[in-house]
Design a protein around this motif. Sequence first.
Motif, PDB file in Angstrom:
ATOM      1  N   GLY A  52       0.834  -1.197   0.000  1.00  0.00           N
ATOM      2  CA  GLY A  52       0.000   0.000   0.000  1.00  0.00           C
ATOM      3  C   GLY A  52       0.863   1.239   0.000  1.00  0.00           C
ATOM      4  O   GLY A  52       2.009   1.211  -0.439  1.00  0.00           O
ATOM      5  N   TRP A  53       0.329   2.334   0.544  1.00  0.00           N
ATOM      6  CA  TRP A  53       0.982   3.626   0.438  1.00  0.00           C
ATOM      7  C   TRP A  53       1.170   4.286   1.784  1.00  0.00           C
ATOM      8  O   TRP A  53       0.390   4.057   2.715  1.00  0.00           O
ATOM      9  CB  TRP A  53       0.169   4.555  -0.469  1.00  0.00           C
ATOM     10  CG  TRP A  53       0.096   4.061  -1.881  1.00  0.00           C
ATOM     11  CD1 TRP A  53      -0.755   3.103  -2.378  1.00  0.00           C
ATOM     12  CD2 TRP A  53       0.907   4.481  -2.977  1.00  0.00           C
ATOM     13  NE1 TRP A  53      -0.516   2.912  -3.715  1.00  0.00           N
ATOM     14  CE2 TRP A  53       0.493   3.737  -4.118  1.00  0.00           C
ATOM     15  CE3 TRP A  53       1.933   5.418  -3.116  1.00  0.00           C
ATOM     16  CZ2 TRP A  53       1.082   3.909  -5.361  1.00  0.00           C
ATOM     17  CZ3 TRP A  53       2.516   5.592  -4.352  1.00  0.00           C
ATOM     18  CH2 TRP A  53       2.085   4.837  -5.474  1.00  0.00           C
ATOM     19  N   ILE A  54       2.203   5.111   1.865  1.00  0.00           N
ATOM     20  CA  ILE A  54       2.491   5.912   3.056  1.00  0.00           C
ATOM     21  C   ILE A  54       2.793   7.337   2.610  1.00  0.00           C
ATOM     22  O   ILE A  54       3.519   7.547   1.631  1.00  0.00           O
ATOM     23  CB  ILE A  54       3.693   5.340   3.832  1.00  0.00           C
ATOM     24  CG1 ILE A  54       3.262   4.163   4.722  1.00  0.00           C
ATOM     25  CG2 ILE A  54       4.339   6.405   4.699  1.00  0.00           C
ATOM     26  CD1 ILE A  54       4.386   3.582   5.548  1.00  0.00           C
ATOM     27  N   VAL A  55       2.230   8.299   3.327  1.00  0.00           N
ATOM     28  CA  VAL A  55       2.547   9.707   3.106  1.00  0.00           C
ATOM     29  C   VAL A  55       3.288  10.182   4.352  1.00  0.00           C
ATOM     30  O   VAL A  55       2.715  10.229   5.445  1.00  0.00           O
ATOM     31  CB  VAL A  55       1.274  10.543   2.872  1.00  0.00           C
ATOM     32  CG1 VAL A  55       1.608  12.032   2.829  1.00  0.00           C
ATOM     33  CG2 VAL A  55       0.602  10.110   1.569  1.00  0.00           C
ATOM     34  N   ALA A  56       4.560  10.495   4.212  1.00  0.00           N
ATOM     35  CA  ALA A  56       5.412  10.843   5.343  1.00  0.00           C
ATOM     36  C   ALA A  56       5.882  12.297   5.256  1.00  0.00           C
ATOM     37  O   ALA A  56       5.709  12.960   4.223  1.00  0.00           O
ATOM     38  CB  ALA A  56       6.625   9.909   5.387  1.00  0.00           C
ATOM     39  N   SER A  57       6.478  12.758   6.342  1.00  0.00           N
ATOM     40  CA  SER A  57       7.072  14.106   6.382  1.00  0.00           C
ATOM     41  C   SER A  57       6.099  15.172   5.904  1.00  0.00           C
ATOM     42  O   SER A  57       6.446  16.046   5.116  1.00  0.00           O
ATOM     43  CB  SER A  57       8.363  14.132   5.545  1.00  0.00           C
ATOM     44  OG  SER A  57       9.275  13.164   6.002  1.00  0.00           O
ATOM     45  N   ASN A  58       4.846  15.059   6.374  1.00  0.00           N
ATOM     46  CA  ASN A  58       3.805  16.037   6.022  1.00  0.00           C
ATOM     47  C   ASN A  58       3.615  16.184   4.519  1.00  0.00           C
ATOM     48  O   ASN A  58       3.333  17.280   4.021  1.00  0.00           O
ATOM     49  CB  ASN A  58       4.112  17.402   6.650  1.00  0.00           C
ATOM     50  CG  ASN A  58       3.859  17.415   8.142  1.00  0.00           C
ATOM     51  OD1 ASN A  58       2.906  16.821   8.628  1.00  0.00           O
ATOM     52  ND2 ASN A  58       4.731  18.081   8.882  1.00  0.00           N
ATOM     53  N   GLY A  59       3.771  15.098   3.782  1.00  0.00           N
ATOM     54  CA  GLY A  59       3.489  15.112   2.348  1.00  0.00           C
ATOM     55  C   GLY A  59       4.698  15.224   1.456  1.00  0.00           C
ATOM     56  O   GLY A  59       4.583  15.049   0.241  1.00  0.00           O
ATOM     57  N   ALA A  60       5.874  15.492   2.019  1.00  0.00           N
ATOM     58  CA  ALA A  60       7.072  15.637   1.192  1.00  0.00           C
ATOM     59  C   ALA A  60       7.584  14.301   0.676  1.00  0.00           C
ATOM     60  O   ALA A  60       8.316  14.257  -0.319  1.00  0.00           O
ATOM     61  CB  ALA A  60       8.177  16.340   1.975  1.00  0.00           C
ATOM     62  N   VAL A  61       7.202  13.219   1.343  1.00  0.00           N
ATOM     63  CA  VAL A  61       7.653  11.883   0.940  1.00  0.00           C
ATOM     64  C   VAL A  61       6.439  10.985   0.740  1.00  0.00           C
ATOM     65  O   VAL A  61       5.599  10.838   1.637  1.00  0.00           O
ATOM     66  CB  VAL A  61       8.582  11.262   2.006  1.00  0.00           C
ATOM     67  CG1 VAL A  61       8.986   9.841   1.613  1.00  0.00           C
ATOM     68  CG2 VAL A  61       9.823  12.124   2.206  1.00  0.00           C
ATOM     69  N   VAL A  62       6.335  10.395  -0.435  1.00  0.00           N
ATOM     70  CA  VAL A  62       5.281   9.428  -0.739  1.00  0.00           C
ATOM     71  C   VAL A  62       5.969   8.115  -1.111  1.00  0.00           C
ATOM     72  O   VAL A  62       6.807   8.079  -2.015  1.00  0.00           O
ATOM     73  CB  VAL A  62       4.381   9.902  -1.896  1.00  0.00           C
ATOM     74  CG1 VAL A  62       3.348   8.834  -2.240  1.00  0.00           C
ATOM     75  CG2 VAL A  62       3.697  11.213  -1.534  1.00  0.00           C
ATOM     76  N   ALA A  63       5.639   7.066  -0.388  1.00  0.00           N
ATOM     77  CA  ALA A  63       6.286   5.775  -0.602  1.00  0.00           C
ATOM     78  C   ALA A  63       5.240   4.685  -0.779  1.00  0.00           C
ATOM     79  O   ALA A  63       4.136   4.770  -0.239  1.00  0.00           O
ATOM     80  CB  ALA A  63       7.206   5.434   0.565  1.00  0.00           C
ATOM     81  N   ARG A  64       5.627   3.669  -1.533  1.00  0.00           N
ATOM     82  CA  ARG A  64       4.774   2.495  -1.722  1.00  0.00           C
ATOM     83  C   ARG A  64       5.405   1.319  -0.986  1.00  0.00           C
ATOM     84  O   ARG A  64       6.543   0.951  -1.240  1.00  0.00           O
ATOM     85  CB  ARG A  64       4.634   2.179  -3.216  1.00  0.00           C
ATOM     86  CG  ARG A  64       3.758   0.976  -3.522  1.00  0.00           C
ATOM     87  CD  ARG A  64       3.579   0.825  -5.032  1.00  0.00           C
ATOM     88  NE  ARG A  64       4.868   0.837  -5.721  1.00  0.00           N
ATOM     89  CZ  ARG A  64       5.661  -0.251  -5.836  1.00  0.00           C
ATOM     90  NH1 ARG A  64       5.307  -1.405  -5.284  1.00  0.00           N
ATOM     91  NH2 ARG A  64       6.813  -0.158  -6.483  1.00  0.00           N
ATOM     92  N   LEU A  65       4.670   0.770  -0.032  1.00  0.00           N
ATOM     93  CA  LEU A  65       5.175  -0.370   0.707  1.00  0.00           C
ATOM     94  C   LEU A  65       5.280  -1.578  -0.209  1.00  0.00           C
ATOM     95  O   LEU A  65       4.370  -1.875  -0.983  1.00  0.00           O
ATOM     96  CB  LEU A  65       4.245  -0.683   1.886  1.00  0.00           C
ATOM     97  CG  LEU A  65       4.208   0.373   2.996  1.00  0.00           C
ATOM     98  CD1 LEU A  65       3.075   0.091   3.964  1.00  0.00           C
ATOM     99  CD2 LEU A  65       5.541   0.428   3.721  1.00  0.00           C
ATOM    100  N   ASP A  66       6.412  -2.257  -0.137  1.00  0.00           N
ATOM    101  CA  ASP A  66       6.675  -3.393  -1.013  1.00  0.00           C
ATOM    102  C   ASP A  66       7.487  -4.423  -0.235  1.00  0.00           C
ATOM    103  O   ASP A  66       8.672  -4.205   0.033  1.00  0.00           O
ATOM    104  CB  ASP A  66       7.449  -2.930  -2.246  1.00  0.00           C
ATOM    105  CG  ASP A  66       7.777  -4.068  -3.210  1.00  0.00           C
ATOM    106  OD1 ASP A  66       7.410  -5.223  -2.915  1.00  0.00           O
ATOM    107  OD2 ASP A  66       8.400  -3.794  -4.249  1.00  0.00           O
ATOM    108  N   PRO A  67       6.882  -5.548   0.162  1.00  0.00           N
ATOM    109  CA  PRO A  67       7.611  -6.550   0.938  1.00  0.00           C
ATOM    110  C   PRO A  67       8.781  -7.155   0.188  1.00  0.00           C
ATOM    111  O   PRO A  67       9.682  -7.736   0.806  1.00  0.00           O
ATOM    112  CB  PRO A  67       6.539  -7.598   1.263  1.00  0.00           C
ATOM    113  CG  PRO A  67       5.490  -7.411   0.215  1.00  0.00           C
ATOM    114  CD  PRO A  67       5.481  -5.949  -0.094  1.00  0.00           C
TER     115      PRO A  67
END
Length: 278
Positions: free
Chosen positions: A66-81
């Motif tokens: 799924g997805w994570i929005v970090a650092s108040n929106g400056a970083v968008v990452a997709r979780l990938d096992p």
Amino acid sequence: MTPPDGSWLVALDIDGTLVTYDEELSDAAREAVGAVRAAGHHVVLSSGRSLIAMTPLAAELKIDAGWIVASNGAVVARLDPGSPEGYELEHVETFDPGPALRLLRQELPDARYAVEDVGIGFRLTEHFPDGELQGQHEIVDFEELWSADVTRVVVRAPGSSSDEFHRLAEAVGLEDVTYAIGWSAWMDIAPMGVTKASGLERVRRELGVPMERTLAVGDGANDIDMLRWAARGVAMGHASEQVRNAADETTAGIEEDGVVAVLRSLLDGRRSLLDGRP
């Protein structure tokens, strides 16, 4: 990818929303998040925390894709096992922190300053109170903080108050950046226009979720844009009046697990906590 009919994007703040300020995640909150995901909805953790401070909670919630929005929106990452780090960076927004740092240092010469190195930790002028910043910490001279563009600047003045920070931000007139002030004497500074809302909009477009099926829950000043962005923005009961005014509705506070009622309402097909009430 087009989600199944009826799937929602559910954006959840962490501190003060999912977990208490003592870092406690209740069994009820854990189970409610799991039930929402099992029903086919997209749960997206959206926080001012750094990415490496969010992935442990994602693992505790059994969110490995799924997805994570970090650092108040400056970083968008997709979780990938399958990735070595357990995630792939999809978007990173950076800026030159020098002008804002120099301006703030004039007014707060004794404050603690830090800049984030994504996926690693922070470079900082001195250590912050225990537990406030995760990852590796490298103490550097103040001038070294702007040796490269960064995603976020953190300013911490333990002897000051949140109200004093608000007055300072207005007085110095920070320009060309976006800033949010926390419940303590804490200020996050990000690139202009970058907020949790901007990060979540990227995720929404990637998932193909219609705007009318977006839900966000939060409690802090850095959640205001996110609550206004969502079709259904829900403020926690202990949030300030400013935050509650930005939301469509208010749930119970963190001590009463207010987020659980919101998640259960989604499972029940309600579009508001008031639906079905006499």
